[in-house]
Write a protein that holds these residues in place. Structure first.
Motif, PDB file in Angstrom:
ATOM      1  N   ARG A   1       0.828  -1.208   0.000  1.00  0.00           N
ATOM      2  CA  ARG A   1       0.000   0.000   0.000  1.00  0.00           C
ATOM      3  C   ARG A   1       0.861   1.256   0.000  1.00  0.00           C
ATOM      4  NH1 ARG A   1      -1.134  -2.489   4.356  1.00  0.00           N
ATOM      5  NH2 ARG A   1      -0.798  -0.679   5.682  1.00  0.00           N
ATOM      6  N   SER A   2       0.406   2.263  -0.694  1.00  0.00           N
ATOM      7  CA  SER A   2       1.037   3.592  -0.690  1.00  0.00           C
ATOM      8  C   SER A   2       2.542   3.514  -0.924  1.00  0.00           C
ATOM      9  CB  SER A   2       0.754   4.316   0.635  1.00  0.00           C
ATOM     10  OG  SER A   2      -0.628   4.423   0.853  1.00  0.00           O
ATOM     11  N   MET A   3       2.926   2.771  -1.927  1.00  0.00           N
ATOM     12  CA  MET A   3       4.339   2.569  -2.220  1.00  0.00           C
ATOM     13  C   MET A   3       4.944   3.812  -2.849  1.00  0.00           C
ATOM     14  SD  MET A   3       6.247  -0.477  -4.277  1.00  0.00           S
ATOM     15  CE  MET A   3       4.822  -0.659  -5.280  1.00  0.00           C
ATOM     16  N   GLN A   4       6.186   4.118  -2.415  1.00  0.00           N
ATOM     17  CA  GLN A   4       6.935   5.201  -3.034  1.00  0.00           C
ATOM     18  C   GLN A   4       8.418   4.861  -3.019  1.00  0.00           C
ATOM     19  OE1 GLN A   4       7.131   8.905  -0.686  1.00  0.00           O
ATOM     20  NE2 GLN A   4       5.952   7.823   0.870  1.00  0.00           N
ATOM     21  N   ALA A   5       9.093   5.295  -4.067  1.00  0.00           N
ATOM     22  CA  ALA A   5      10.551   5.153  -4.122  1.00  0.00           C
ATOM     23  C   ALA A   5      11.145   6.336  -3.373  1.00  0.00           C
ATOM     24  CB  ALA A   5      11.027   5.130  -5.566  1.00  0.00           C
ATOM     25  N   LEU A   6      12.089   6.066  -2.510  1.00  0.00           N
ATOM     26  CA  LEU A   6      12.762   7.117  -1.755  1.00  0.00           C
ATOM     27  C   LEU A   6      13.989   7.590  -2.541  1.00  0.00           C
ATOM     28  CD1 LEU A   6      12.602   5.519   1.804  1.00  0.00           C
ATOM     29  CD2 LEU A   6      11.049   7.188   0.786  1.00  0.00           C
ATOM     30  N   PRO A   7      14.472   8.779  -2.257  1.00  0.00           N
ATOM     31  CA  PRO A   7      15.639   9.273  -2.985  1.00  0.00           C
ATOM     32  C   PRO A   7      16.934   8.547  -2.622  1.00  0.00           C
ATOM     33  CG  PRO A   7      14.790  10.950  -1.488  1.00  0.00           C
ATOM     34  CD  PRO A   7      13.856   9.792  -1.417  1.00  0.00           C
ATOM     35  N   GLU A   8      16.990   7.922  -1.450  1.00  0.00           N
ATOM     36  CA  GLU A   8      18.206   7.226  -1.027  1.00  0.00           C
ATOM     37  C   GLU A   8      18.414   5.956  -1.845  1.00  0.00           C
ATOM     38  OE1 GLU A   8      20.142   5.103   2.916  1.00  0.00           O
ATOM     39  OE2 GLU A   8      18.259   6.170   3.105  1.00  0.00           O
ATOM     40  N   ILE A   9      19.658   5.708  -2.229  1.00  0.00           N
ATOM     41  CA  ILE A   9      19.984   4.477  -2.948  1.00  0.00           C
ATOM     42  C   ILE A   9      20.812   3.567  -2.057  1.00  0.00           C
ATOM     43  CG2 ILE A   9      19.797   5.449  -5.262  1.00  0.00           C
ATOM     44  CD1 ILE A   9      22.788   5.788  -5.327  1.00  0.00           C
ATOM     45  N   PHE A  10      20.804   2.272  -2.371  1.00  0.00           N
ATOM     46  CA  PHE A  10      21.593   1.308  -1.607  1.00  0.00           C
ATOM     47  C   PHE A  10      22.732   0.801  -2.474  1.00  0.00           C
ATOM     48  CE2 PHE A  10      18.013  -0.912  -3.481  1.00  0.00           C
ATOM     49  CZ  PHE A  10      18.519  -2.111  -3.944  1.00  0.00           C
ATOM     50  N   MET A  11      23.722   0.217  -1.829  1.00  0.00           N
ATOM     51  CA  MET A  11      24.996  -0.074  -2.469  1.00  0.00           C
ATOM     52  C   MET A  11      24.973  -1.240  -3.462  1.00  0.00           C
ATOM     53  SD  MET A  11      26.831   2.334  -1.493  1.00  0.00           S
ATOM     54  CE  MET A  11      28.391   1.767  -2.106  1.00  0.00           C
ATOM     55  N   GLY A  12      24.091  -2.180  -3.300  1.00  0.00           N
ATOM     56  CA  GLY A  12      24.072  -3.324  -4.203  1.00  0.00           C
ATOM     57  C   GLY A  12      23.492  -4.546  -3.524  1.00  0.00           C
ATOM     58  N   PRO A  13      23.684  -5.717  -4.135  1.00  0.00           N
ATOM     59  CA  PRO A  13      23.081  -6.937  -3.594  1.00  0.00           C
ATOM     60  C   PRO A  13      23.531  -7.243  -2.169  1.00  0.00           C
ATOM     61  CG  PRO A  13      23.967  -7.323  -5.793  1.00  0.00           C
ATOM     62  CD  PRO A  13      24.443  -5.967  -5.359  1.00  0.00           C
TER      63      PRO A  13
ATOM     64  N   GLY B   1      30.479   6.298   2.267  1.00  0.00           N
ATOM     65  CA  GLY B   1      30.182   5.086   1.512  1.00  0.00           C
ATOM     66  C   GLY B   1      28.704   4.819   1.388  1.00  0.00           C
ATOM     67  N   GLU B   2      27.883   5.791   1.748  1.00  0.00           N
ATOM     68  CA  GLU B   2      26.442   5.642   1.650  1.00  0.00           C
ATOM     69  C   GLU B   2      25.973   6.103   0.286  1.00  0.00           C
ATOM     70  OE1 GLU B   2      24.309   4.415   3.988  1.00  0.00           O
ATOM     71  OE2 GLU B   2      26.047   3.929   5.185  1.00  0.00           O
ATOM     72  N   GLY B   3      25.041   5.377  -0.278  1.00  0.00           N
ATOM     73  CA  GLY B   3      24.467   5.811  -1.539  1.00  0.00           C
ATOM     74  C   GLY B   3      23.545   6.978  -1.325  1.00  0.00           C
ATOM     75  N   ARG B   4      23.454   7.835  -2.330  1.00  0.00           N
ATOM     76  CA  ARG B   4      22.508   8.948  -2.261  1.00  0.00           C
ATOM     77  C   ARG B   4      22.021   9.253  -3.667  1.00  0.00           C
ATOM     78  NH1 ARG B   4      25.456  13.722  -3.433  1.00  0.00           N
ATOM     79  NH2 ARG B   4      27.667  13.415  -3.227  1.00  0.00           N
ATOM     80  N   ALA B   5      20.901   9.877  -3.733  1.00  0.00           N
ATOM     81  CA  ALA B   5      20.309  10.211  -5.018  1.00  0.00           C
ATOM     82  C   ALA B   5      20.979  11.451  -5.598  1.00  0.00           C
ATOM     83  CB  ALA B   5      18.814  10.469  -4.843  1.00  0.00           C
ATOM     84  N   HIS B   6      20.870  11.618  -6.908  1.00  0.00           N
ATOM     85  CA  HIS B   6      21.447  12.782  -7.568  1.00  0.00           C
ATOM     86  C   HIS B   6      20.820  14.086  -7.101  1.00  0.00           C
ATOM     87  CE1 HIS B   6      24.070  10.794 -10.404  1.00  0.00           C
ATOM     88  NE2 HIS B   6      23.118   9.904 -10.566  1.00  0.00           N
ATOM     89  N   ASP B   7      19.539  14.063  -6.726  1.00  0.00           N
ATOM     90  CA  ASP B   7      18.873  15.316  -6.390  1.00  0.00           C
ATOM     91  C   ASP B   7      19.098  15.718  -4.931  1.00  0.00           C
ATOM     92  OD1 ASP B   7      17.220  13.579  -5.027  1.00  0.00           O
ATOM     93  OD2 ASP B   7      15.518  13.868  -6.363  1.00  0.00           O
ATOM     94  N   ASP B   8      19.711  14.860  -4.109  1.00  0.00           N
ATOM     95  CA  ASP B   8      20.080  15.154  -2.737  1.00  0.00           C
ATOM     96  C   ASP B   8      18.925  15.622  -1.863  1.00  0.00           C
ATOM     97  OD1 ASP B   8      23.211  16.364  -3.905  1.00  0.00           O
ATOM     98  OD2 ASP B   8      22.795  14.441  -2.984  1.00  0.00           O
ATOM     99  N   ARG B   9      17.714  15.223  -2.161  1.00  0.00           N
ATOM    100  CA  ARG B   9      16.594  15.551  -1.287  1.00  0.00           C
ATOM    101  C   ARG B   9      16.723  14.764   0.000  1.00  0.00           C
ATOM    102  NH1 ARG B   9      11.683  14.031  -4.767  1.00  0.00           N
ATOM    103  NH2 ARG B   9      13.241  12.634  -5.610  1.00  0.00           N
TER     104      ARG B   9
END
Length: 123
Positions: free
Chosen positions: A67-79, A110-118
């Motif tokens: 329910r109410s799914m959204q993609a967050l701006p934060e990215i994760f490093m991989g598998p 070493g943390e992933g982050r989105a390009h838009d830095d929100r």
């Protein structure tokens, strides 16, 4: 098929959604049809976000119950350790996490982050 899930897997963005009586934040790894014939998401539940399992871990979520799914701006490093791209619980795969190449940007910790830095919303 849910294109939001596939895009989050492709771009390695965290997903946040309601499931059962709680909000979940996960690292999506594989999305397809499970052996019971249901669309499902295999994902790593982020640690500290579940009272039932504060250490996080692998979960399978039925797509019809998200329910109410959204993609967050934060990215994760991989598998995550234990990821099986040939998971026998899935009979058909719509999309899945690729190899362990680096995400588009990685900060000094070493943390992933989105390009838009929100800012990442806290569930």
């Amino acid at each position: 098929m849910n294109s939001l899930i596939c895009e989050a897997i492709r771009s390695r963005r965290l997903l946040m959604f309601g499931y059962g009586n709680a909000v979940r934040v996960v690292e999506p790894h594989l999305y397809g049809v499970n052996s019971a014939g249901h669309e499902a998401l295999s994902a790593w539940l982020r640690p500290g976000l579940s009272r039932a399992d504060p250490d996080g871990g692998w979960r399978m979520y039925l797509a019809d119950d998200l329910r109410s799914m959204q993609a967050l701006p934060e990215i994760f490093m991989g598998p995550r350790e234990g990821y099986n791209p040939d998971d026998p619980h899935f009979t058909d795969v719509y999309c899945q996490l690729a190899g362990a190449e680096q995400p588009p940007e990685v900060d000094a910790k070493g943390e992933g982050r989105a390009h838009d830095d929100r800012a990442v919303p806290e569930p």
